[in-house]
Motif scaffolding. Structure first.
Motif, PDB file in Angstrom:
ATOM      1  N   SER A   1      -2.919  41.251  -5.524  1.00 48.72           N
ATOM      2  CA  SER A   1      -2.007  42.397  -5.636  1.00 48.72           C
ATOM      3  C   SER A   1      -1.120  42.255  -6.863  1.00 48.72           C
ATOM      4  CB  SER A   1      -1.150  42.502  -4.374  1.00 48.72           C
ATOM      5  OG  SER A   1      -1.952  42.683  -3.228  1.00 48.72           O
TER       6      SER A   1
ATOM      7  N   SER B   1      -3.206  43.108  -9.980  1.00 48.09           N
ATOM      8  CA  SER B   1      -3.407  44.548 -10.172  1.00 48.09           C
ATOM      9  C   SER B   1      -2.148  45.209 -10.725  1.00 48.09           C
ATOM     10  CB  SER B   1      -3.812  45.210  -8.850  1.00 48.09           C
ATOM     11  OG  SER B   1      -5.081  44.762  -8.417  1.00 48.09           O
TER      12      SER B   1
ATOM     13  N   GLU C   1      -1.553  44.024 -14.447  1.00 50.29           N
ATOM     14  CA  GLU C   1      -2.490  44.658 -15.369  1.00 50.29           C
ATOM     15  C   GLU C   1      -2.205  46.143 -15.542  1.00 50.29           C
ATOM     16  OE1 GLU C   1      -6.533  43.669 -14.343  1.00 50.29           O
ATOM     17  OE2 GLU C   1      -5.996  41.549 -14.084  1.00 50.29           O
ATOM     18  N   SER C   2      -1.360  46.697 -14.681  1.00 52.21           N
ATOM     19  CA  SER C   2      -0.945  48.097 -14.789  1.00 52.21           C
ATOM     20  C   SER C   2       0.377  48.240 -15.528  1.00 52.21           C
ATOM     21  CB  SER C   2      -0.827  48.725 -13.389  1.00 52.21           C
ATOM     22  OG  SER C   2      -2.065  48.698 -12.714  1.00 52.21           O
TER      23      SER C   2
ATOM     24  N   ARG D   1      -9.436  41.501  -4.987  1.00 55.73           N
ATOM     25  CA  ARG D   1      -8.974  42.516  -5.938  1.00 55.73           C
ATOM     26  C   ARG D   1      -9.158  43.929  -5.386  1.00 55.73           C
ATOM     27  NH1 ARG D   1      -7.501  42.539 -11.349  1.00 55.73           N
ATOM     28  NH2 ARG D   1      -6.729  44.638 -11.744  1.00 55.73           N
ATOM     29  N   GLU D   2     -10.115  44.124  -4.493  1.00 55.12           N
ATOM     30  CA  GLU D   2     -10.304  45.445  -3.909  1.00 55.12           C
ATOM     31  C   GLU D   2      -9.085  45.864  -3.096  1.00 55.12           C
ATOM     32  OE1 GLU D   2     -14.949  46.119  -3.136  1.00 55.12           O
ATOM     33  OE2 GLU D   2     -14.223  44.248  -2.247  1.00 55.12           O
TER      34      GLU D   2
ATOM     35  N   ASP E   1      -5.956  46.429  -5.731  1.00 57.80           N
ATOM     36  CA  ASP E   1      -5.934  47.720  -6.416  1.00 57.80           C
ATOM     37  C   ASP E   1      -5.346  48.815  -5.530  1.00 57.80           C
ATOM     38  OD1 ASP E   1      -6.999  46.620  -8.709  1.00 57.80           O
ATOM     39  OD2 ASP E   1      -9.054  47.285  -8.309  1.00 57.80           O
TER      40      ASP E   1
ATOM     41  N   ALA F   1      -1.574  48.415  -5.676  1.00 57.58           N
ATOM     42  CA  ALA F   1      -1.041  48.996  -6.908  1.00 57.58           C
ATOM     43  C   ALA F   1      -0.998  50.523  -6.817  1.00 57.58           C
ATOM     44  CB  ALA F   1      -1.879  48.548  -8.106  1.00 57.58           C
ATOM     45  N   PHE F   2      -2.053  51.109  -6.262  1.00 55.57           N
ATOM     46  CA  PHE F   2      -2.073  52.566  -6.079  1.00 55.57           C
ATOM     47  C   PHE F   2      -0.917  53.030  -5.193  1.00 55.57           C
ATOM     48  CE2 PHE F   2      -3.384  55.989  -3.152  1.00 55.57           C
ATOM     49  CZ  PHE F   2      -3.484  57.051  -4.053  1.00 55.57           C
TER      50      PHE F   2
END
Length: 248
Positions: A23, A26, A29-30, A215-216, A219, A222-223
């Motif tokens: 988490s 993600s 990286e955003s 990572r799934e 992401d 992050a969303f």
């Protein structure tokens, strides 16, 4: 998808490995500046170095024990001191030892409650003024057992329900400034799972026929921290490959 999170700041608890680390990755990286946390300082430093390789935001490590109220307060303080703000709180904790009820003692229950519930209570309490000011988000990483209890894992199945109840109350109490959601992972391939080995993992109840990659889940966290989920609060979202049979 560009999540438009550049310049935001996040604290991700219990994030030196596993789903918490994914988490943090993600988010970093955003474009989010992230404080990550763990008890093992060597593993924490290794995680910081790894995340910095792909991050577009800053990554800072802060060691601490999530059953220690002073350590949690220091984590929030460090985040605000480093970045000048706190927009997103992600709570996480390793699962308690798997027991059947008859195998448990009082200390097992007290420790599980302190680790899984009070860590969230204390983190939210400390972070709340900053999150309200930032109109930010809280995402709790819990477990699919909050919707479908496991008889072989009585501590997690019982105690994590408190976190979900708290999240629902907070989604009302902190609205409209702060959105609060939870993600409910099922089987994931994490270092903890790797150390235990894959033998005995039953995928027969997982329609997608595999374990998830950390990572799934990261992401999705992050969303949920981004403006693209701006009308989503109070939700508990299974990310389990379809394993959950509950319709609610």
């Amino acid at each position: 998808m560009q999540l438009n999170l550049d310049g935001n700041a996040a604290l991700v608890i219990a994030s030196s490995s596993g789903l918490g680390k994914a988490s943090a990755a993600s988010l970093a990286e955003s474009g989010v500046d992230v404080v990550i946390n763990g008890r093992d300082e060597e593993r924490l430093e290794s995680a910081v170095e790894e995340l910095r390789e792909t991050a577009t935001g800053r990554v800072v490590g802060c060691a601490g024990d999530m059953t220690d109220a002073d350590d949690i307060a220091r984590l929030v303080e460090t985040t605000v001191e480093e970045f000048g703000r706190l927009d997103h709180l992600v709570t996480s904790a390793g699962g308690p030892t798997r027991y059947a009820f008859a195998e448990t003692e009082d200390d097992d229950w007290y420790y599980a409650y302190d680790m899984l519930v009070m860590s969230v209570v204390r983190a939210v309490r400390e972070a709340m003024p900053h999150l309200i000011e930032a109109e930010g988000t809280i995402v709790n990483i819990t477990s699919m057992v909050t919707k479908e209890a496991s008889g072989a894992n009585v501590l997690s199945s019982s105690v994590r329900m408190c976190v979900q109840g708290l999240a629902k109350v907070l989604s009302e109490e902190l609205a409209p400034e702060v959105r609060v959601n939870s993600v409910l992972p099922g089987l994931y391939y994490t270092p903890r799972r790797h150390d235990a080995g894959e033998a005995g993992v039953d995928l027969s109840d997982v329609p997608l026929d595999r374990m998830g990659e950390a990572r799934e889940l990261g992401d999705v966290v992050a969303f949920l921290s981004s403006g693209y989920s701006s009308y989503l609060t109070g939700a508990a979202i299974p990310i389990d490959g379809g394993a959950l049979n509950s319709t609610l």
